[in-house]
Design a protein around this motif. Structure first.
Motif, PDB file in Angstrom:
ATOM      1  N   ASN A   1      16.354  28.237 -41.083  1.00  0.00           N
ATOM      2  CA  ASN A   1      16.876  26.769 -42.035  1.00  0.00           C
ATOM      3  C   ASN A   1      19.027  25.960 -41.772  1.00  0.00           C
ATOM      4  O   ASN A   1      18.894  25.944 -42.827  1.00  0.00           O
ATOM      5  N   ILE A   2      19.393  26.423 -40.777  1.00  0.00           N
ATOM      6  CA  ILE A   2      20.389  25.594 -40.521  1.00  0.00           C
ATOM      7  C   ILE A   2      20.434  23.703 -41.236  1.00  0.00           C
ATOM      8  O   ILE A   2      19.922  23.102 -40.608  1.00  0.00           O
ATOM      9  N   LYS A   3      21.120  23.871 -41.729  1.00  0.00           N
ATOM     10  CA  LYS A   3      21.374  22.821 -42.841  1.00  0.00           C
ATOM     11  C   LYS A   3      22.460  21.910 -41.787  1.00  0.00           C
ATOM     12  O   LYS A   3      24.269  22.741 -41.409  1.00  0.00           O
ATOM     13  N   GLU A   4      22.736  20.134 -42.574  1.00  0.00           N
ATOM     14  CA  GLU A   4      24.138  19.386 -42.214  1.00  0.00           C
ATOM     15  C   GLU A   4      25.080  20.853 -42.195  1.00  0.00           C
ATOM     16  O   GLU A   4      26.187  20.457 -41.518  1.00  0.00           O
ATOM     17  N   GLN A   5      25.570  21.099 -43.569  1.00  0.00           N
ATOM     18  CA  GLN A   5      27.037  22.137 -43.729  1.00  0.00           C
ATOM     19  C   GLN A   5      27.246  23.174 -43.154  1.00  0.00           C
ATOM     20  O   GLN A   5      28.114  23.224 -42.840  1.00  0.00           O
ATOM     21  N   ASP A   6      25.955  24.058 -42.869  1.00  0.00           N
ATOM     22  CA  ASP A   6      26.061  24.683 -41.666  1.00  0.00           C
ATOM     23  C   ASP A   6      26.513  24.417 -40.614  1.00  0.00           C
ATOM     24  O   ASP A   6      27.173  25.282 -39.404  1.00  0.00           O
ATOM     25  N   THR A   7      26.909  23.661 -39.678  1.00  0.00           N
ATOM     26  CA  THR A   7      26.481  22.623 -38.471  1.00  0.00           C
ATOM     27  C   THR A   7      28.255  22.211 -38.243  1.00  0.00           C
ATOM     28  O   THR A   7      28.996  22.329 -37.590  1.00  0.00           O
ATOM     29  N   VAL A   8      29.168  21.712 -39.910  1.00  0.00           N
ATOM     30  CA  VAL A   8      30.180  22.951 -40.008  1.00  0.00           C
ATOM     31  C   VAL A   8      31.133  23.305 -40.019  1.00  0.00           C
ATOM     32  O   VAL A   8      32.018  23.765 -39.571  1.00  0.00           O
ATOM     33  N   PHE A   9      30.516  24.279 -40.943  1.00  0.00           N
ATOM     34  CA  PHE A   9      30.909  25.502 -41.422  1.00  0.00           C
ATOM     35  C   PHE A   9      30.272  26.950 -40.567  1.00  0.00           C
ATOM     36  O   PHE A   9      31.397  28.223 -41.067  1.00  0.00           O
ATOM     37  N   GLY A  10      29.767  27.009 -39.811  1.00  0.00           N
ATOM     38  CA  GLY A  10      28.983  27.850 -39.521  1.00  0.00           C
ATOM     39  C   GLY A  10      27.854  28.643 -40.132  1.00  0.00           C
ATOM     40  O   GLY A  10      27.831  27.876 -40.683  1.00  0.00           O
ATOM     41  N   ALA A  11      27.222  29.075 -39.679  1.00  0.00           N
ATOM     42  CA  ALA A  11      26.000  29.742 -39.969  1.00  0.00           C
ATOM     43  C   ALA A  11      25.707  31.041 -39.090  1.00  0.00           C
ATOM     44  O   ALA A  11      24.251  31.944 -39.013  1.00  0.00           O
ATOM     45  N   SER A  12      26.234  31.941 -38.501  1.00  0.00           N
ATOM     46  CA  SER A  12      26.431  33.160 -38.019  1.00  0.00           C
ATOM     47  C   SER A  12      25.763  34.039 -39.624  1.00  0.00           C
ATOM     48  O   SER A  12      24.999  35.157 -39.720  1.00  0.00           O
ATOM     49  N   GLU A  13      26.302  33.743 -40.440  1.00  0.00           N
ATOM     50  CA  GLU A  13      26.107  35.121 -41.624  1.00  0.00           C
ATOM     51  C   GLU A  13      25.197  34.338 -41.895  1.00  0.00           C
ATOM     52  O   GLU A  13      23.868  35.550 -42.779  1.00  0.00           O
ATOM     53  N   LYS A  14      24.332  33.571 -41.933  1.00  0.00           N
ATOM     54  CA  LYS A  14      23.100  32.785 -42.831  1.00  0.00           C
ATOM     55  C   LYS A  14      21.973  33.648 -41.537  1.00  0.00           C
ATOM     56  O   LYS A  14      20.713  34.556 -42.094  1.00  0.00           O
ATOM     57  N   LEU A  15      22.785  34.531 -39.740  1.00  0.00           N
ATOM     58  CA  LEU A  15      21.972  34.457 -39.114  1.00  0.00           C
ATOM     59  C   LEU A  15      21.548  35.992 -40.146  1.00  0.00           C
ATOM     60  O   LEU A  15      20.866  36.657 -39.542  1.00  0.00           O
TER      61      LEU A  15
ATOM     62  N   ILE B   1      24.669  23.449 -30.154  1.00  0.00           N
ATOM     63  CA  ILE B   1      25.976  22.416 -29.746  1.00  0.00           C
ATOM     64  C   ILE B   1      27.059  22.600 -31.101  1.00  0.00           C
ATOM     65  O   ILE B   1      28.251  22.357 -30.978  1.00  0.00           O
ATOM     66  N   ILE B   2      26.524  23.442 -31.993  1.00  0.00           N
ATOM     67  CA  ILE B   2      27.665  24.152 -32.787  1.00  0.00           C
ATOM     68  C   ILE B   2      28.489  25.610 -32.451  1.00  0.00           C
ATOM     69  O   ILE B   2      29.253  26.342 -33.132  1.00  0.00           O
ATOM     70  N   GLY B   3      28.485  26.144 -31.429  1.00  0.00           N
ATOM     71  CA  GLY B   3      28.971  26.870 -30.729  1.00  0.00           C
ATOM     72  C   GLY B   3      28.516  28.236 -31.129  1.00  0.00           C
ATOM     73  O   GLY B   3      29.187  29.165 -31.292  1.00  0.00           O
ATOM     74  N   GLU B   4      26.959  28.993 -32.376  1.00  0.00           N
ATOM     75  CA  GLU B   4      27.305  29.731 -32.704  1.00  0.00           C
ATOM     76  C   GLU B   4      27.298  31.182 -31.571  1.00  0.00           C
ATOM     77  O   GLU B   4      26.260  30.927 -30.556  1.00  0.00           O
ATOM     78  N   ASP B   5      27.797  31.974 -31.779  1.00  0.00           N
ATOM     79  CA  ASP B   5      27.026  32.778 -30.595  1.00  0.00           C
ATOM     80  C   ASP B   5      26.631  34.108 -31.599  1.00  0.00           C
ATOM     81  O   ASP B   5      27.112  35.111 -31.461  1.00  0.00           O
ATOM     82  N   ALA B   6      25.217  33.638 -31.366  1.00  0.00           N
ATOM     83  CA  ALA B   6      23.856  34.696 -31.779  1.00  0.00           C
ATOM     84  C   ALA B   6      23.660  35.561 -31.358  1.00  0.00           C
ATOM     85  O   ALA B   6      23.127  36.811 -31.592  1.00  0.00           O
ATOM     86  N   CYS B   7      24.151  35.419 -30.333  1.00  0.00           N
ATOM     87  CA  CYS B   7      23.541  36.854 -29.327  1.00  0.00           C
ATOM     88  C   CYS B   7      24.756  38.468 -29.610  1.00  0.00           C
ATOM     89  O   CYS B   7      24.015  38.829 -29.323  1.00  0.00           O
ATOM     90  N   SER B   8      25.909  37.806 -29.657  1.00  0.00           N
ATOM     91  CA  SER B   8      26.751  38.874 -30.122  1.00  0.00           C
ATOM     92  C   SER B   8      26.268  39.323 -31.702  1.00  0.00           C
ATOM     93  O   SER B   8      26.152  40.923 -31.698  1.00  0.00           O
ATOM     94  N   VAL B   9      25.467  38.305 -32.499  1.00  0.00           N
ATOM     95  CA  VAL B   9      25.017  38.873 -34.009  1.00  0.00           C
ATOM     96  C   VAL B   9      23.862  39.879 -33.886  1.00  0.00           C
ATOM     97  O   VAL B   9      23.968  41.304 -34.487  1.00  0.00           O
ATOM     98  N   ALA B  10      23.601  39.558 -32.952  1.00  0.00           N
ATOM     99  CA  ALA B  10      21.997  40.458 -32.324  1.00  0.00           C
ATOM    100  C   ALA B  10      21.993  41.275 -31.559  1.00  0.00           C
ATOM    101  O   ALA B  10      21.662  41.911 -32.501  1.00  0.00           O
ATOM    102  N   GLU B  11      22.994  42.136 -30.575  1.00  0.00           N
ATOM    103  CA  GLU B  11      23.675  43.241 -30.302  1.00  0.00           C
ATOM    104  C   GLU B  11      24.040  43.873 -32.165  1.00  0.00           C
ATOM    105  O   GLU B  11      24.258  45.270 -31.512  1.00  0.00           O
TER     106      GLU B  11
END
Length: 493
Positions: free
Chosen positions: A110-124, A150-160
């Motif tokens: 549930n990425i929201k507007e503030q997550d696009t600014v501050f990042g959402a890695s911890e949310k993931l 678009i916001i450049g999240e490194d979701a792959c590293s979090v998954a690993e």
């Protein structure tokens, strides 16, 4: 054209295969340009909404037995998956693995507007932990979206990292809709993720044929054929589990329901484990199954068995096939389907004596995912059968399909998904949503398809009355425009 599993993500089809979403002309011209490496994509001045690769990746992953999906996206990207719950019933998959009572297990970050600014890695990270604590799955997948990319999240590293922490395989699927105009790229993202996470080195090779597709429905059409060769079938489809994928590398052969959904995973099995990928001849209809069985028999030195099966199939359905041909001779048909099935049904309709006035494919792949010179199925039909038909390629552009249909006025429209049948009925034309995959196999599949067409054409009263009363919401200028007037000159990219 080789599959590169060292990459975090699968390359999009436009780059990897030279796939296109814009063309109008003839099948023969398009296939030959594709084989010669000079096929270019045509772009449009006007484009309507079309399907997104992201949802197609999600629905493929969610169908796997015991899987939990983390969709790293705004919640709207996941919301459309509610309808796929019906696909999880054992009656749909005809699989012993499918749990009839289970629901989709998709969690949105549930990425929201503030997550696009501050990042959402911890949310993931916290969503993965929450999903694991709730279900304790055997395998998980993180699926990225347009916004997370678009916001450049490194979701792959979090998954690993979370995979190591939780002790379960967590695959990563990059399926951002902005990366490809071809919705089938979502299938590639799914195949890339499961190829890296689930395929294992074989302990030995066995007489197994692996089938890659949406579901094993219709398996009784073909399983008996492989049994005659001394082979068993393994299904990598919805309802498959970890053991199924682990055993796939033990196969000696693999084929898929079509190039769009299956090419990447079939190519990975061939490239990594030497599993022979049969791609040029798909076993649909009479001509299709004959070529497929002869190719399969020749490869394994069992040509005599192939001929026995072909003879038996032809004899079993000869009477019904003759009746169907007599009733359908000369009927005009318009086809609008996905890349492979559009031209498989073109061949099958011609085999039944019908006239194919136009075929729309929702994209076209001039090559598939292996390192051989084997032709794609549509090109094989052109070179081996001299098949040709007026054709166009669009990525579900319904307005373009509607105008093309208006200029052809067939007796029936053959389609599936993307709502081409809706626009046919609005014009008073009979339409039929058809089956894909194993139910099309062989002379049985050909006859059953033909009988269904006959039944559909037996009563066209509803479509005629509906078409007579329908008022189109478009301008007169648009309705009278040429079908491909919005297509620009072909260009690279």
């Amino acid at each position: 054209m080789a599959v590169n599993l060292n990459l975090q993500t699968s390359e999009c089809r436009e780059t990897r295969l030279g796939s296109i979403t814009g063309y109008h002309g003839t099948l023969k011209d398009m296939a030959r340009q594709g084989c010669e490496g000079c096929l270019k994509n045509s772009k449009r001045d006007f484009s309507t909404g079309c399907s997104c690769s992201h949802s197609h990746c999600l629905d493929q992953l969610a169908g796997l037995e015991g899987a939990v999906i983390i969709d790293h996206s705004p919640v709207g990207c996941s919301a459309g998956l509610c309808g796929y719950n019906r696909s999880l019933s054992s009656s749909f998959y005809e699989s012993k693995n499918a749990d009839q009572k289970r629901n989709l297990k998709i969690f949105s970050t549930n990425i929201k507007e503030q997550d696009t600014v501050f990042g959402a890695s911890e949310k993931l990270r916290s969503t993965i932990q929450f999903a694991y604590d709730r279900h304790h799955p055997k395998h998980m997948y993180v699926v990225s979206s347009c916004v997370s990319a678009i916001i450049g999240e490194d979701a792959c590293s979090v998954a690993e990292e979370m995979s190591e922490e939780l002790g379960v395989p967590i695959g990563y699927a990059s399926s951002e809709g902005i990366n490809s105009k071809i919705w089938a790229s979502g299938f590639d993202a799914y195949c890339h993720a499961v190829s890296k996470a689930l395929l294992k080195e074989p302990s030995e090779k066995k007489d197994i044929v692996t089938y890659v597709g949406f579901y094993p429905k219709g398996r009784d059409h073909i399983e008996w054929m492989f049994e005659r060769f001394g082979f068993k079938m393994l299904f990598l489809t919805g309802g498959s589990n970890l053991d199924d994928f682990a055993k796939a590398s033990e196969s000696k052969a693999v084929f898929g329901q079509c190039g769009a959904q299956s090419s990447y995973l079939c190519g990975a099995l061939e490239q990594r484990f030497g599993v022979k990928y049969f791609q040029s001849h798909l076993p649909y209809g009479g001509i299709g199954v004959e070529r497929f069985l002869r190719e399969f028999g020749a490869y394994f030195g069992k040509e005599d068995i192939a001929e026995e099966i072909i003879k038996e199939e032809k004899e079993n359905y000869a009477f019904r096939l003759a009746k169907v041909k007599k009733k359908l001779q000369g009927k005009k048909v318009f086809i609008a389907l996905g890349a492979s099935f559009a031209y498989e049904y073109t061949r099958m309709c011609k085999e039944l004596g019908m006239e194919v006035v136009h075929t729309v494919a929702y994209h076209y792949d001039p090559h598939l995912d292996n390192e051989t010179p084997d032709k794609v199925a549509a090109a094989s039909d052109v070179y081996e059968l001299d098949q040709d038909v007026p054709t166009s390629v669009n990525d579900g552009q319904n307005m373009e399909t509607m105008i093309t249909l208006k200029h052809n006025l067939p007796d029936i429209v053959i389609s599936r998904a993307h709502r081409a049948s809706v626009w046919a009925i609005k014009q008073g034309i009979t339409a039929m949503e058809v089956r894909i995959g194993l139910p099309m196999v062989g002379y049985r599949g050909l006859v059953e398809f033909g009988e269904l067409v006959i039944k559909t054409l037996a009563n066209t009263n509803f479509e005629k009355k509906f078409g007579a009363r329908y008022i189109a919401p478009f301008t007169k200028a648009y309705l009278e425009s040429e079908p491909f007037s919005f297509i620009k000159e072909a260009q690279n990219g």
